[in-house]
Design an enzyme around this catalytic site. Structure first.
Site, PDB file in Angstrom:
ATOM      1  N   CYS A   2      82.730 -13.333  34.620  1.00  0.00           N
ATOM      2  CA  CYS A   2      83.344 -14.492  35.244  1.00  0.00           C
ATOM      3  C   CYS A   2      84.735 -14.720  34.660  1.00  0.00           C
ATOM      4  O   CYS A   2      85.191 -13.995  33.780  1.00  0.00           O
ATOM      5  CB  CYS A   2      82.494 -15.745  35.002  1.00  0.00           C
ATOM      6  SG  CYS A   2      80.769 -15.569  35.511  1.00  0.00           S
ATOM      7  N   ARG A  50      82.890 -17.370  39.412  1.00  0.00           N
ATOM      8  CA  ARG A  50      81.669 -16.611  39.154  1.00  0.00           C
ATOM      9  C   ARG A  50      81.622 -15.284  39.901  1.00  0.00           C
ATOM     10  O   ARG A  50      81.889 -15.213  41.101  1.00  0.00           O
ATOM     11  CB  ARG A  50      80.443 -17.434  39.562  1.00  0.00           C
ATOM     12  CG  ARG A  50      79.121 -16.765  39.152  1.00  0.00           C
ATOM     13  CD  ARG A  50      77.928 -17.523  39.660  1.00  0.00           C
ATOM     14  NE  ARG A  50      76.690 -16.978  39.099  1.00  0.00           N
ATOM     15  CZ  ARG A  50      75.493 -17.147  39.625  1.00  0.00           C
ATOM     16  NH1 ARG A  50      75.350 -17.874  40.721  1.00  0.00           N
ATOM     17  NH2 ARG A  50      74.432 -16.610  39.065  1.00  0.00           N
ATOM     18  N   ILE A  53      75.735 -11.874  38.749  1.00  0.00           N
ATOM     19  CA  ILE A  53      75.085 -10.667  38.239  1.00  0.00           C
ATOM     20  C   ILE A  53      73.611 -10.932  37.949  1.00  0.00           C
ATOM     21  O   ILE A  53      72.728 -10.196  38.381  1.00  0.00           O
ATOM     22  CB  ILE A  53      75.780 -10.166  36.950  1.00  0.00           C
ATOM     23  CG1 ILE A  53      77.283  -9.928  37.193  1.00  0.00           C
ATOM     24  CG2 ILE A  53      75.099  -8.911  36.428  1.00  0.00           C
ATOM     25  CD1 ILE A  53      77.604  -8.794  38.119  1.00  0.00           C
ATOM     26  N   ASN A  75      81.623 -16.593  30.071  1.00  0.00           N
ATOM     27  CA  ASN A  75      82.025 -15.294  30.623  1.00  0.00           C
ATOM     28  C   ASN A  75      81.342 -14.211  29.805  1.00  0.00           C
ATOM     29  O   ASN A  75      81.537 -14.125  28.600  1.00  0.00           O
ATOM     30  CB  ASN A  75      83.554 -15.144  30.536  1.00  0.00           C
ATOM     31  CG  ASN A  75      84.017 -13.734  30.861  1.00  0.00           C
ATOM     32  OD1 ASN A  75      83.394 -13.027  31.652  1.00  0.00           O
ATOM     33  ND2 ASN A  75      85.117 -13.321  30.249  1.00  0.00           N
ATOM     34  N   GLY A  76      80.526 -13.391  30.454  1.00  0.00           N
ATOM     35  CA  GLY A  76      79.889 -12.293  29.745  1.00  0.00           C
ATOM     36  C   GLY A  76      78.414 -12.188  30.044  1.00  0.00           C
ATOM     37  O   GLY A  76      77.939 -12.630  31.102  1.00  0.00           O
ATOM     38  N   ILE A 291      87.358   9.757  37.879  1.00  0.00           N
ATOM     39  CA  ILE A 291      88.696   9.995  38.408  1.00  0.00           C
ATOM     40  C   ILE A 291      89.132  11.395  37.998  1.00  0.00           C
ATOM     41  O   ILE A 291      88.978  11.799  36.843  1.00  0.00           O
ATOM     42  CB  ILE A 291      89.695   8.958  37.854  1.00  0.00           C
ATOM     43  CG1 ILE A 291      89.450   7.594  38.497  1.00  0.00           C
ATOM     44  CG2 ILE A 291      91.129   9.388  38.099  1.00  0.00           C
ATOM     45  CD1 ILE A 291      89.789   7.522  39.965  1.00  0.00           C
ATOM     46  N   GLY A 364      81.524   4.288  28.178  1.00  0.00           N
ATOM     47  CA  GLY A 364      81.366   4.867  26.843  1.00  0.00           C
ATOM     48  C   GLY A 364      82.365   4.345  25.842  1.00  0.00           C
ATOM     49  O   GLY A 364      82.530   4.931  24.762  1.00  0.00           O
TER      50      GLY A 364
END
Length: 638
Positions: A2, A50, A53, A75-76, A291, A364
């Site tokens: 968020c 928001r 999730i 947030n998180g 990519i 990673g």
């Protein structure tokens, strides 16, 4: 994932302007396009955007406790929230949602400021407790999630997930901090706790800030730090098995979501190990995205394909042109302050691709710092061996002289490019590591900076950032020392910043299993020989993954997520470089010497020297002046 923002009156309970708070909140719309809400009461305004999730149906914010006296914007992700809920219920708390956010308000009620010690995850949150008249800011241990704040002249505190939300308020002075300029040109980013502006700060990782209305504002408090004890006597074989178990646990926690989930897959060891773990834990095929580059020197896509084929993932790949130069202004708008890591370009592109397929992606990131994977670690340890073999009284003057007189031979084969090694040998370990990490070396910064800027710096060097963290490291082990420094500087200021802004620009949540604090703590107890052994980095991670990944992925030369800057600046960006750096705000801001910039550009474009990194650093500062400062021909410094 968020975006959060808000206003707190530290002095009294003056009214909060809804239009101002709304403007601050909407500046971060990209971070949370699903919903947006405000909470306003006397002296407090909280905003939330928001990206749904977890608990998509009922996890709206701002979120309150049972009687509405405690409210949070967050947030998180708190990955262990399912374990905390029954514990908090046993303490008498009543839950009205299934969200990890509600754990925060109840944990605050039961454990106060120490609630953060109970959370396992990535987080930044702001909480208001009306009964205690306390305002509380917190950031996760490894700084995955950002938190900016500023105290205005009238006692108003602003906070936000991005610097742009503070600037949207209109009350933040945009006075550039000269120390931040020095740190940016040295490191390529502005490290915590500083921002490019004097009045705004970053809350450092693993810190909290509690403010009680009407009382003096305290300094942020640290609640955690990693300790490199290196005293774990576990055998290497047992450590390999335990690492896989710990990695799988970390990945499992980060696969909790009510939306499509996948992974970045670069073809490197770290992201490949995460994908292998996801495959072990998944019933179906894993979504992976990567990519590729049309320049073979920068293209790792064949290694990503190896891993995708082995685990039969649903693999999506996009090839990016090696002259993908159209993002410079976009990046400046994303980062709000100068940011010079050019891998922000492919990170932006892979986030763009991934968001077309999933809403959450595992990465990673953090593997190099934790497991000892950077090539610079090997070079540093070689230098350390030579440094320790000679007394300071001989080493410093001898190699100091060689470093001064030996030519800078960028054009020569690597074995003849010894100037940097000689310069490093004349320094202490921390000085040498800072020198090797510098985007723009001290001698070049001295030429580029104006007399006015150097006067404001008054001798200050960004090297002090490294010394500050070295003093706290608590270890004399040469590898552990630079891992500690990187964990507190490069990982937070560069890697996490890059991934957060690039992913949130596309409303994509990225989770980092290799930055799980319990995993990081455990690896820090292991001997350094389990991380770096001769020319091989990430020894334990590679050995542990031999049953799961191809040898060509594990033991090939590290490429990194690079772009061909040197060629760009002599080719497709040649004229843009000259236009940006040799006229306009870069000349008139008062921070730089125009003749030094021109000489640097001319030498690079003539092929005499490789100044690609300093030019990119200057170019991104120019983009900041234009995009964030709105500068054209207006001076910034006297």
């Amino acid at each position: 994932m968020c975006g959060i923002t808000g206003i707190f009156d530290t002095v009294s309970a003056r009214p909060i302007a809804q239009a101002v708070l709304q403007r601050m909140n909407e500046s971060q719309h990209h971070r949370g396009p699903d919903e947006g809400s405000l909470h306003i009461e006397p002296g407090v305004g909280l905003g939330h955007k928001r990206l749904s999730i977890i608990d998509v149906a009922t996890g709206q914010q701002p979120l309150f406790n049972e009687d509405g006296s405690v409210v949070v914007v967050f947030n998180g992700e708190i990955y262990n929230y399912q374990e905390l809920i029954p514990e908090l219920q046993a303490l008498g708390h009543v839950f009205h949602t299934r969200s990890d956010t509600e754990c925060i308000v109840h944990a605050w009620e039961s454990w106060g400021e120490d609630c953060v010690k109970r959370f396992r995850g990535m987080f930044a949150f702001a909480l208001w407790d009306r009964n205690r008249q306390s305002f509380f800011l917190a950031r996760d241990r490894l700084g995955v999630k950002p938190m900016f704040y500023a105290l205005l002249d009238d006692g108003t505190l602003l906070f936000g997930s991005e610097l742009k939300s503070l600037l949207a308020h209109g009350g933040v002075h945009r006075d550039i901090d000269p120390y931040a300029v020095e740190e940016y040109f040295a490191l390529g980013y502005v490290p915590e706790p500083r921002t490019i502006f004097k009045q705004a700060k970053k809350l450092p990782p693993a810190h909290t800030l509690v403010i009680r209305r009407g009382q003096p504002i305290q300094v942020p408090r640290e609640y955690w730090d990693v300790r490199f004890s290196l005293d774990n006597r576990i055998s290497e074989t047992d450590a390999q098995h335990e690492l896989i178990a710990r990695l799988d646990e970390s990945v499992r926690l980060r696969m909790i979501a009510e939306v499509p989930l996948g992974a970045f897959l670069s073809g490197g060891v770290d992201s490949s190990a995460v994908v292998a773990s996801m495959a072990r834990l998944s019933d179906g095929a894993v979504n992976t995205c990567s990519i590729g580059f049309d320049d073979p020197a920068f293209n790792e896509s064949e290694y990503a394909q190896m891993v995708a084929d082995r685990y039969q993932t649903r693999h999506f790949q996009k090839t990016v042109r090696s002259d993908d130069v159209d993002l410079i202004d976009t990046l400046a708008h994303l980062y709000d302050e100068p940011f010079a890591d050019s891998s922000a370009i492919p990170t932006y592109r892979v986030s763009e691709l991934t968001r077309q397929r999933v809403t959450v992606a595992l990465s990673g990131d953090g593997g190099d710092e934790t497991f000892g994977g950077y090539r610079r670690y090997r070079l540093h340890m070689m230098e350390e061996g030579m440094r320790s073999a000679l007394p300071d009284s001989l080493r410093r003057p001898l190699f100091g002289l060689l470093g001064r007189v030996y030519p800078k031979a960028d054009w020569a084969p690597r074995m003849f490019r010894a100037k940097t090694t000689f310069e490093g040998m004349a320094r202490t370990s921390v000085e040498a590591y800072f020198h090797s990490m510098s985007f723009v070396r001290g001698s070049i910064r001295s030429q580029l900076f104006s007399k006015a800027l150097k006067s404001q710096l008054a001798g200050y060097s960004a090297e002090e950032v490294f010394h500050h963290h070295a003093r706290k490291a608590g270890t004399d082990d040469p590898l552990a020392l630079i891992q500690y420094i990187d964990t507190h500087t490069y990982l937070v200021g560069d890697i996490n910043t890059k991934v957060d802004r690039a992913s949130m620009a596309h409303s994509l949540e990225v989770r980092e299993p290799l930055m799980d604090h319990q995993l990081v703590e455990w690896v820090a107890t292991l001997p350094s020989s389990y991380k770096l052994r001769g020319p091989v980095g990430k020894v334990l991670l590679k050995k542990a993954n031999e049953p799961y990944l191809p040898a060509d992925v594990l033991y090939r030369q590290k490429m990194g997520f690079a772009v061909p800057l040197a060629r760009w600046f002599r080719g497709p960006l040649r004229e843009r470089v000259r236009e940006a750096l040799l006229e306009g705000p870069m000349l008139d801001c008062g921070l730089f010497e125009p003749t030094a910039i021109r000489d640097l550009v001319d030498q690079h474009q003539a092929g005499k020297r490789d100044f690609a990194t300093p030019i990119w650093t200057l170019l991104m500062f120019d983009a900041f002046l234009r995009c964030t400062m709105g500068q054209t021909r207006t001076a910034l410094a006297a």
